[in-house]
Design a protein around this motif. Structure first.
Motif, PDB file in Angstrom:
ATOM      1  N   PRO A 143     -16.987 -30.014  -6.747  1.00  0.00           N
ATOM      2  CA  PRO A 143     -15.647 -29.508  -6.417  1.00  0.00           C
ATOM      3  C   PRO A 143     -15.664 -28.086  -5.861  1.00  0.00           C
ATOM      4  O   PRO A 143     -14.894 -27.750  -4.974  1.00  0.00           O
ATOM      5  N   TRP A 144     -16.587 -27.252  -6.344  1.00  0.00           N
ATOM      6  CA  TRP A 144     -16.643 -25.871  -5.888  1.00  0.00           C
ATOM      7  C   TRP A 144     -17.148 -25.797  -4.454  1.00  0.00           C
ATOM      8  O   TRP A 144     -16.621 -25.046  -3.645  1.00  0.00           O
ATOM      9  N   GLY A 145     -18.168 -26.564  -4.122  1.00  0.00           N
ATOM     10  CA  GLY A 145     -18.668 -26.605  -2.753  1.00  0.00           C
ATOM     11  C   GLY A 145     -17.639 -27.178  -1.803  1.00  0.00           C
ATOM     12  O   GLY A 145     -17.493 -26.716  -0.668  1.00  0.00           O
ATOM     13  N   GLN A 147     -14.373 -27.050  -2.199  1.00  0.00           N
ATOM     14  CA  GLN A 147     -13.338 -26.027  -2.021  1.00  0.00           C
ATOM     15  C   GLN A 147     -13.785 -24.989  -0.989  1.00  0.00           C
ATOM     16  O   GLN A 147     -13.006 -24.570  -0.139  1.00  0.00           O
ATOM     17  N   ALA A 148     -15.059 -24.595  -1.045  1.00  0.00           N
ATOM     18  CA  ALA A 148     -15.591 -23.644  -0.069  1.00  0.00           C
ATOM     19  C   ALA A 148     -15.532 -24.236   1.336  1.00  0.00           C
ATOM     20  O   ALA A 148     -15.186 -23.529   2.297  1.00  0.00           O
ATOM     21  N   LEU A 149     -15.838 -25.522   1.477  1.00  0.00           N
ATOM     22  CA  LEU A 149     -15.749 -26.191   2.777  1.00  0.00           C
ATOM     23  C   LEU A 149     -14.322 -26.128   3.309  1.00  0.00           C
ATOM     24  O   LEU A 149     -14.100 -25.784   4.478  1.00  0.00           O
ATOM     25  N   LEU A 150     -13.347 -26.443   2.469  1.00  0.00           N
ATOM     26  CA  LEU A 150     -11.949 -26.410   2.904  1.00  0.00           C
ATOM     27  C   LEU A 150     -11.513 -25.000   3.284  1.00  0.00           C
ATOM     28  O   LEU A 150     -10.780 -24.807   4.262  1.00  0.00           O
ATOM     29  N   GLU A 151     -11.952 -24.006   2.512  1.00  0.00           N
ATOM     30  CA  GLU A 151     -11.597 -22.621   2.814  1.00  0.00           C
ATOM     31  C   GLU A 151     -12.236 -22.156   4.126  1.00  0.00           C
ATOM     32  O   GLU A 151     -11.635 -21.384   4.875  1.00  0.00           O
ATOM     33  N   ALA A 152     -13.455 -22.611   4.403  1.00  0.00           N
ATOM     34  CA  ALA A 152     -14.164 -22.206   5.620  1.00  0.00           C
ATOM     35  C   ALA A 152     -13.603 -22.876   6.867  1.00  0.00           C
ATOM     36  O   ALA A 152     -13.763 -22.348   7.975  1.00  0.00           O
ATOM     37  N   LYS A 153     -12.931 -24.003   6.682  1.00  0.00           N
ATOM     38  CA  LYS A 153     -12.454 -24.800   7.821  1.00  0.00           C
ATOM     39  C   LYS A 153     -11.691 -23.965   8.844  1.00  0.00           C
ATOM     40  O   LYS A 153     -11.941 -24.059  10.044  1.00  0.00           O
TER      41      LYS A 153
END
Length: 189
Positions: A143-145, A147-153
């Protein structure tokens, strides 16, 4: 107890809602499965409906008992999932249980038996009725990775943007193709 290759007619159909835990907004699926479905077959169904690639170990936690694949060198103490059908597990409407996939990323799926229905003549099972959003990519870091993917999008300055660049070009978090899922489920019958 289930026996291998036994073609047993279902006496009930379980309507299950599967929600991936620790993710917002929610990623979920609603599926119909026969009460004769074995736990390994349910694992296969969940892999299809969630879009996972079946690359990792899994387990089910049902009424305080953990079920999974028996492994000779495992530190896990699991009951052999191959020996159980859903009908063996004393599930009723509103029962809840957990499916964990990939013990490294720790994808925990909360499953609720929304209803137990009578089988219908000519009914084809399993089938996906509805769902929302794509499951995270395999090996993203839980879930943490994800979330980072979504934030980086949408943020090229995000510290993980370069690591995710190729994935961001092909991954659509909002994608959900029920027709494609049901075509894949047909291959499991």
């Amino acid at each position: 107890m289930a026996t291998k290759n036994a073609a047993v007619q279902p006496s009930a159909v379980y309507q299950l809602k599967v929600t991936l835990g620790n993710i917002r907004p929610p990623i979920w699926r609603r599926v119909l499965v026969a009460d004769t479905t074995t736990l390994p077959k349910l694992h296969d169904i969940l892999q299809v409906v969630m879009g996972w690639e079946n690359c990792h170990l899994h387990s089910f936690l049902i009424r305080g008992v953990e079920y999974g694949e028996p492994l000779i060198d495992s530190y896990l103490t699991l009951r052999d999932e191959r020996r159980f059908r859903l009908s063996d597990l004393a599930l009723d409407a509103k029962s809840k249980f957990r499916y964990t996939y990939d013990f490294g990323d720790d994808w925990q799926h909360d499953i609720v038996v929304e209803a137990i229905l009578p089988p219908q003549p000519g009914q084809v099972l399993p089938v996906c009725l509805k769902g929302k959003r794509a499951a995270p990519p395999e090996d993203i870091g839980g879930p943490w990775g994800y979330q980072a993917l979504l934030e980086a999008k949408d943020n090229p300055r995000h510290p993980e943007y370069e690591n995710f660049r190729e994935l961001l070009e092909i991954f659509d978090a909002e994608a959900f193709d029920m027709e494609a899922i049901n075509r894949q489920l047909k291959l499991l019958r």
